[in-house]
Design a protein around this motif. Structure first.
Motif, PDB file in Angstrom:
ATOM      1  N   GLN A  26       0.798  -1.218   0.000  1.00 54.13           N
ATOM      2  CA  GLN A  26       0.000   0.000   0.000  1.00 54.13           C
ATOM      3  C   GLN A  26       0.835   1.275   0.000  1.00 54.13           C
ATOM      4  N   HIS A 117       0.705  -9.581   4.355  1.00 56.94           N
ATOM      5  CA  HIS A 117      -0.408  -8.631   4.447  1.00 56.94           C
ATOM      6  C   HIS A 117      -1.144  -8.649   3.101  1.00 56.94           C
ATOM      7  N   ASN A 161      -2.107 -11.006   8.090  1.00 57.00           N
ATOM      8  CA  ASN A 161      -3.057  -9.937   8.329  1.00 57.00           C
ATOM      9  C   ASN A 161      -4.439 -10.405   7.862  1.00 57.00           C
ATOM     10  N   GLU A 162      -5.383 -10.399   8.761  1.00 58.15           N
ATOM     11  CA  GLU A 162      -6.818 -10.512   8.438  1.00 58.15           C
ATOM     12  C   GLU A 162      -7.196 -11.577   7.427  1.00 58.15           C
ATOM     13  N   TYR A 295     -16.813   1.312   2.654  1.00 59.67           N
ATOM     14  CA  TYR A 295     -17.392   0.441   3.673  1.00 59.67           C
ATOM     15  C   TYR A 295     -17.448   1.102   5.053  1.00 59.67           C
ATOM     16  N   GLU A 320      -4.674  -1.846  14.131  1.00 60.20           N
ATOM     17  CA  GLU A 320      -5.210  -0.929  13.116  1.00 60.20           C
ATOM     18  C   GLU A 320      -6.496  -0.335  13.649  1.00 60.20           C
ATOM     19  N   GLU A 365      -5.448   2.240  -1.161  1.00 60.99           N
ATOM     20  CA  GLU A 365      -6.457   1.482  -0.412  1.00 60.99           C
ATOM     21  C   GLU A 365      -7.066   0.420  -1.333  1.00 60.99           C
ATOM     22  N   TRP A 366      -6.231  -0.530  -1.787  1.00 60.87           N
ATOM     23  CA  TRP A 366      -6.702  -1.697  -2.539  1.00 60.87           C
ATOM     24  C   TRP A 366      -7.708  -1.331  -3.632  1.00 60.87           C
TER      25      TRP A 366
HETATM   26  C1  BGC Z   1      -6.378  -3.701   6.129  1.00 55.81           C
HETATM   27  C2  BGC Z   1      -5.625  -2.579   5.469  1.00 55.81           C
HETATM   28  C3  BGC Z   1      -6.644  -1.576   4.928  1.00 55.81           C
HETATM   29  C4  BGC Z   1      -7.442  -1.027   6.083  1.00 55.81           C
HETATM   30  C5  BGC Z   1      -8.419   0.081   5.725  1.00 55.81           C
HETATM   31  C6  BGC Z   1      -7.564  -3.291   6.929  1.00 55.81           C
HETATM   32  O1  BGC Z   1      -8.589  -4.184   6.730  1.00 55.81           O
HETATM   33  O2  BGC Z   1      -5.479  -4.495   6.870  1.00 55.81           O
HETATM   34  O3  BGC Z   1      -4.803  -3.110   4.485  1.00 55.81           O
HETATM   35  O4  BGC Z   1      -6.042  -0.570   4.175  1.00 55.81           O
HETATM   36  O5  BGC Z   1      -8.177  -2.079   6.631  1.00 55.81           O
HETATM   37  O6  BGC Z   1      -9.440  -0.349   4.888  1.00 55.81           O
END
Ligand code: BGC
Length: 420
Positions: A26, A117, A161-162, A295, A320, A365-366
């Motif tokens: 990112q 990640h 990560n997640e 979101y 986070e 942001e993806w």
């Molecule tokens: C992720 C990040 C993302 C952030 C904000 C998290 O779910 O780990 O990569 O940028 O949320 O959306």
């Protein structure tokens, strides 16, 4: 209640750690060997490109973190840079990361390193990534190569990560593999490092859209299990469970976590009459802080308290938490409300040891650059970094180890409204 001027003073426990988070893909730019880069090339949305150009500007960014008083920094090491082709190790990329880690250590900043990640090498993707259990050997080889080299610089580890949020039908086998991959990473790291190990968990507060409705409540519990409890339960007991799967027991999984790493943003409404269970938000809570649909259009700090009260058996770090907004005043409101909730969770007995704001700087942001989460503004043409008022507020919070109305008033002249 957004009137953050009315919040009382609160202080955090002695030794509480403050910092911020990022992820390689990112911010670094040109992460060309990763599967996400490859996917972006044919996608209808924004490509990461140079992102924040952190790969070239990392020295300056380390200086910036120190200037902002951050005591901790979470970053990821890109597997696709370290092993761009199968079995080929890029020593220059490794040296680059070690230089960054050394500089962070030189500034006295504790580093949280994430080993995966969301991104991995394209060659690994082509083999099916984590779908076939047999592929875990590639991840193990990467972790075994990397960890002994960077271990002296790492204060806290995240294997992943997640991976918890996916819940499409048929995802059970994959989730079992991910839990086992986490445990495998845990045990490899443990051979080389005494630092605490976790996996960052996206802790969503699932909320029944109709509180009185049995179906919505049942759907909420089901989703909560699929995304939250399946992970906590596996870590606590070694039992792998998932709907439509026979449970399995794995002794290597039991206890393979030293602390809960919580990424926390928002609640989602659960509507059992919707194919994907996604319910509409309550109109009066709807808070679109950026111009495009996103979101994260609500503040629900009380969800953070409720969720953390489920994690009293181990230390917790918030790894986070943050908001995307164009008007930085929303970020100040967000931080004040979430820290207030966090201090309440601590009062209620949750052993929270630190808070990492997402994100140090605006980033990719993806799929979009419009969702600006940063304490630091990034100009994506020139890569110039500019401090936002929230970055200075956060520096004062770190110095005070808490928040009081004077600090809030210093950086927030008036509350923001959606009308501008
Ligand atoms: C992720 C990040 C993302 C952030 C904000 C998290 O779910 O780990 O990569 O940028 O949320 O959306």
């Amino acid at each position: 209640m957004y009137d953050v001027f009315a919040l009382p003073t609160f202080r955090f426990p002695e030794g509480f750690v403050w910092g911020s988070s990022t992820a390689g893909h990112q911010i670094e730019g040109d992460n060309i060997h990763s599967q996400v880069w490859k996917k972006e090339q044919d996608a209808p949305y924004a490509k990461s490109g140079k992102a924040c150009n952190h790969w070239e500007l990392y020295r300056q960014d380390v200086e910036l973190l120190a200037e902002l008083g951050h005591q901790a920094y979470r970053m990821s090491i890109e597997w696709s840079r370290i092993e761009p082709q199968e079995g080929h190790w890029d020593e220059a990329a490794l040296a680059h990361y070690i230089d960054e880690l050394e500089r962070l250590r030189g500034k006295g900043i504790q580093v949280f390193v994430t080993l995966h990640h969301f991104t991995h090498p394209q060659w690994f993707e082509e083999k099916g990534a984590f779908d076939p259990y047999d592929n875990l050997k590639y991840f193990e080889r990467f972790v075994s190569y990397l960890v002994p080299k960077v271990a002296p610089y790492v204060a806290n580890w995240h294997v992943f990560n997640e991976f918890n949020l996916k819940m499409d039908p048929g995802v059970g086998r994959w989730k079992f593999n991910m839990i086992r991959a986490h445990a495998l990473g845990y045990h490899v790291i443990r051979q080389h490092s005494k630092a605490p190990i976790s996996t960052a968990h996206a802790f969503v507060d699932w909320f029944p859209r109709r509180r009185h409705d049995k179906l919505d409540n049942a759907a909420r519990d089901y989703i909560d299990w699929c995304t939250n409890d399946f992970f906590f339960h596996a870590m606590r007991t070694g039992e792998l469970t998932y709907p439509h799967m026979d449970a399995e027991y794995d002794a290597d999984v039991k206890g393979a976590i030293d602390y809960w790493a919580v990424n926390t943003y928002v609640r989602h409404m659960v509507d059992a009459r919707h194919a994907k269970f996604r319910g509409k938000r309550f109109a009066h809570k709807h808070l679109p802080m950026i111009k495009e649909p996103f979101y994260l259009e609500e503040m629900f700090p009380e969800g953070l308290i409720a969720n953390l009260e489920r994690l009293t058996d181990k230390p917790v770090y918030i790894t986070e938490n943050g908001c995307a907004c164009d008007d930085d005043r929303w970020r100040i409101v967000w931080i004040a409300l979430h820290l207030s909730a966090l201090s309440e969770a601590i009062e209620r007995g949750v052993d929270v040891r630190g808070y990492l704001y997402w994100s140090t700087m605006d980033n990719y942001e993806w799929g979009t650059f419009a969702a600006r989460f940063g304490l630091v503004h990034v100009d994506f043409e020139t890569f110039e970094r500019t401090l936002k008022p929230s970055a200075l507020l956060y520096r004062d919070i770190i110095r005070a180890n808490g928040l009081n109305p004077e600090i809030t008033r210093k950086y927030l002249k008036e509350l923001p409204t959606l009308g501008g």
